[in-house]
Design an enzyme around this catalytic site. Structure first.
Site, PDB file in Angstrom:
ATOM      1  N   TYR A 158      13.012 -23.424 -29.611  1.00  0.00           N
ATOM      2  CA  TYR A 158      13.323 -24.031 -28.314  1.00  0.00           C
ATOM      3  C   TYR A 158      12.050 -24.473 -27.595  1.00  0.00           C
ATOM      4  O   TYR A 158      11.047 -23.767 -27.610  1.00  0.00           O
ATOM      5  CB  TYR A 158      14.112 -23.060 -27.438  1.00  0.00           C
ATOM      6  CG  TYR A 158      15.526 -22.823 -27.925  1.00  0.00           C
ATOM      7  CD1 TYR A 158      16.521 -23.765 -27.693  1.00  0.00           C
ATOM      8  CD2 TYR A 158      15.854 -21.669 -28.620  1.00  0.00           C
ATOM      9  CE1 TYR A 158      17.817 -23.552 -28.138  1.00  0.00           C
ATOM     10  CE2 TYR A 158      17.145 -21.447 -29.075  1.00  0.00           C
ATOM     11  CZ  TYR A 158      18.123 -22.394 -28.829  1.00  0.00           C
ATOM     12  OH  TYR A 158      19.412 -22.195 -29.279  1.00  0.00           O
ATOM     13  N   HIS A 166      23.924 -29.046 -25.694  1.00  0.00           N
ATOM     14  CA  HIS A 166      22.692 -28.506 -25.131  1.00  0.00           C
ATOM     15  C   HIS A 166      21.864 -27.723 -26.142  1.00  0.00           C
ATOM     16  O   HIS A 166      20.748 -27.317 -25.828  1.00  0.00           O
ATOM     17  CB  HIS A 166      23.019 -27.603 -23.933  1.00  0.00           C
ATOM     18  CG  HIS A 166      23.577 -28.347 -22.774  1.00  0.00           C
ATOM     19  ND1 HIS A 166      24.175 -27.719 -21.695  1.00  0.00           N
ATOM     20  CD2 HIS A 166      23.654 -29.678 -22.499  1.00  0.00           C
ATOM     21  CE1 HIS A 166      24.585 -28.615 -20.819  1.00  0.00           C
ATOM     22  NE2 HIS A 166      24.283 -29.813 -21.285  1.00  0.00           N
ATOM     23  N   ASP A 167      22.404 -27.515 -27.338  1.00  0.00           N
ATOM     24  CA  ASP A 167      21.696 -26.709 -28.331  1.00  0.00           C
ATOM     25  C   ASP A 167      21.005 -27.578 -29.385  1.00  0.00           C
ATOM     26  O   ASP A 167      20.738 -27.121 -30.492  1.00  0.00           O
ATOM     27  CB  ASP A 167      22.667 -25.743 -29.023  1.00  0.00           C
ATOM     28  CG  ASP A 167      21.929 -24.561 -29.664  1.00  0.00           C
ATOM     29  OD1 ASP A 167      20.990 -24.042 -29.037  1.00  0.00           O
ATOM     30  OD2 ASP A 167      22.290 -24.172 -30.787  1.00  0.00           O
ATOM     31  N   ALA A 168      20.695 -28.816 -29.041  1.00  0.00           N
ATOM     32  CA  ALA A 168      20.046 -29.735 -29.985  1.00  0.00           C
ATOM     33  C   ALA A 168      18.540 -29.491 -29.994  1.00  0.00           C
ATOM     34  O   ALA A 168      17.752 -30.242 -29.422  1.00  0.00           O
ATOM     35  CB  ALA A 168      20.359 -31.185 -29.606  1.00  0.00           C
TER      36      ALA A 168
END
Length: 422
Positions: free
Chosen positions: A254, A296-298
């Site tokens: 992230y 949102h988790d790309a």
């Protein structure tokens, strides 16, 4: 004491992964370095005679393994440390992402064939779906050595259009079976719809189908890193995700943890693909699509390079679902657009910041964002109305489309009204 695993690429022994005093190292075989047409395992592991130390070795090899609680459960199954990448690859590194296989010194890959598939009946498949949360990758069962990165329950399988089976020996899998994610409402329909929507938008995306056995729903995703050739033989294609290519360990995937941002992703594509312009434009489409559907988790492990010719290309879109429809999941995107993690805060000038950092023209980028924002809601409604896909009447699909319509309208307004740059 030094522990070693031989690293195979396709049917070639290309190097050795070593563990000494808790630290990994990797070196290419001289025979491989001297072979005409030899290729590197990773952008972060270029061909060289010197060994790579732990800092340079770990990102690629750890990036092949499951993460989080899946990793801990697998480690418990084999009674090894959850931090021991080497031991985990030794136990489950037979069938990995791309064309990598790990074998003990002196061993050779088994030939693939139909006799290396354990075909499953419905009862056996249901039993596996029930056991998967407790035994990720079916680790240790019947000699299976299967590995996929990520924190979601999934299983590499062979699918011949009718039967589902477990790959054994040297048999490559063809599909990834993804059951419902615990605590995430109807994740199967969510991801199935979002991948179908990407395909309907003419984006390059993994092919997926929703299947049901008795009352168990799961997603069956065709592996883009596998290819079926003559006589039904399945061949591996090599691939690596962006974290592996950039030399970033999985636990830092992230951006807010120090992982890659979008600028680094676009820069990578420009450096390793030829011609790079089409690949860069594909990635732009992926970024905008993920933003508009609320994925949102790309993060950087959800983008990959696929090695199909002399130069890699951007792999099809995968692992994409609308996380924004779930109130319990974070509203922060994995990577910033401009200087903003929250989509609701992204103004026109933040898209301009993104374009500049990605090496894209502002006007061209705005034009493409508007094209996607204008066409996506209509395409989503058309997809929903196709009765054979069973999306019509599904309340979660309706929520996703409503969210897309809201985000598209907001984006169009901010990119076209003068106050959008305020």
């Amino acid at each position: 004491m030094v522990h070693e695993l031989e690293v195979w690429l396709f049917a070639d022994h290309v190097g050795t992964l070593s563990l000494q005093e808790g630290r990994l190292s990797f070196h290419y075989r001289e025979n491989w370095l001297n072979r005409p047409g030899a290729v590197a395992l990773s952008c972060s592991l270029p061909l060289q005679s010197d060994a790579f130390d732990d800092i340079h070795t770990r990102p690629f090899f750890a990036g092949l393994l499951p993460e989080g609680h899946l990793r801990r459960l697998i480690a418990q199954q084999f009674q090894v440390s959850g931090q021991n990448d080497f031991a985990l690859l030794d136990h489950i590194g037979g069938e990995c992402a791309g064309a990598i296989t790990f074998l003990p010194p002196g061993a050779s890959p088994s030939p693939s064939g139909d006799d290396h598939v354990q075909w499953l009946n419905d009862d056996e498949l249901i039993a596996i779906l029930d056991e998967l949360p407790r035994r990720p990758m079916m680790a240790g069962k019947d000699g299976l050595r299967l590995s996929l990165a990520g924190v979601q329950d999934k299983l590499p399988v062979v699918f011949d259009g009718q039967r589902i089976g477990l790959p054994q020996g040297g048999q490559p899998s063809t599909h990834i079976l993804k059951p419902l994610i615990h605590g995430v409402e109807d994740s199967v329909t969510n991801e199935g719809f979002c991948l179908a929507l990407a395909c309907a938008m003419k984006l390059q995306a993994a092919q997926a189908q929703i299947r049901t056995i008795v009352d168990r729903r799961f997603l069956l995703v065709a592996r883009y890193d596998r290819q079926t050739g003559t006589q039904g033989r399945v061949a591996r294609l090599h691939q690596e995700d962006f974290c592996q290519a950039l030399g970033v360990v999985p636990e830092m995937k992230y951006q807010n943890e120090g992982g890659p941002d979008l600028a680094a992703c676009f820069s990578l594509l420009r450096h390793v693909t030829r011609p790079s312009a089409p690949q860069v434009l594909h990635l732009l489409d992926y970024v905008v699509f993920n933003a508009l559907i609320g994925n949102h988790d790309a993060h950087a492990k959800n983008f990959s390079l696929l090695y199909t010719a002399k130069f890699p290309v951007l792999a099809p879109l995968y692992d994409t679902l609308s996380t924004a429809v779930y109130q319990t999941l974070t509203p922060k995107m994995a990577m910033k657009i401009g200087s903003k993690y929250k989509f609701s805060e992204v103004q026109a000038h933040h898209w301009d910041q993104f374009a500049e950092s990605a090496g894209l023209g502002r006007a061209q980028t705005r034009k493409r964002i508007l094209e996607l924002a204008q066409s996506l809601p209509k395409t989503a409604r058309q997809l929903q109305s196709q009765k054979e896909l069973e999306f019509a009447g599904n309340p979660l699909v309706e929520q996703i489309i409503t969210l897309i319509e809201q985000r598209a309208a907001l984006t169009i307004r901010r990119l076209t009204e003068p106050q959008g740059d305020a």
